[in-house]
Design an enzyme around this catalytic site. Sequence first.
Site, PDB file in Angstrom:
ATOM      1  N   CYS A  67       0.858  -1.185   0.000  1.00  0.00           N
ATOM      2  CA  CYS A  67       0.000   0.000   0.000  1.00  0.00           C
ATOM      3  C   CYS A  67       0.887   1.224   0.000  1.00  0.00           C
ATOM      4  O   CYS A  67       2.037   1.175   0.417  1.00  0.00           O
ATOM      5  CB  CYS A  67      -0.960   0.005   1.186  1.00  0.00           C
ATOM      6  N   GLU A  89      -7.228   8.628   5.111  1.00  0.00           N
ATOM      7  CA  GLU A  89      -7.063   8.308   3.699  1.00  0.00           C
ATOM      8  C   GLU A  89      -8.365   7.942   3.013  1.00  0.00           C
ATOM      9  O   GLU A  89      -9.248   7.324   3.619  1.00  0.00           O
ATOM     10  CB  GLU A  89      -6.065   7.150   3.541  1.00  0.00           C
TER      11      GLU A  89
END
Length: 175
Positions: free
Chosen positions: A66, A113
């Site tokens: 990620c 996020e």
Amino acid sequence: MKEEQVILVNDKDEPIGLMNKLEAHQKAVLHRAFSVFVLNDENEVLLQQRAHQKYHSPLLWTNTCCSHQRAGETNIEAGKRRLYEEMGFETDLKELFHFIYKAPFDNGLTEHELDHVMIGYSNEEPNINLDEVENWKWMKIEDIKDDMVQNPSIYTVWFKIIFDEFYHYLEDHKL
């Protein structure tokens, strides 16, 4: 070396600016990110253990990779770039869904996020980048779910959140 920048977004994923990555995590500003899950033919997920020298969440287990998109980069391009940078192999990726989460760390930083979750398939053995990844393993999806309950402290904060979303997506869509 110039610090990496993240793409600041609103809750509709519309870009509203750029900010240095560390500053965005210090100020808990919403920014674009992605999470990649690579599965093999045995329906196991490739997990990585973060490198011991990472500035947050060192030695914790998490999804295949990620990171953050760069300005001008599509979600898929970013996912493929980072998969190769961290795990040393390439595969096709498909975006499944996105969602917003906020997760504080013990060191005062916060992940806030809008995360684009992607899936890929491979049976290839990773060639890990030791600056990013300490170790790796394949794990059955149900085993990950059970292990997170028994050993939550060995997983990253965001992986626990993202895995729950990923798990329910797989249940609902029978992938």
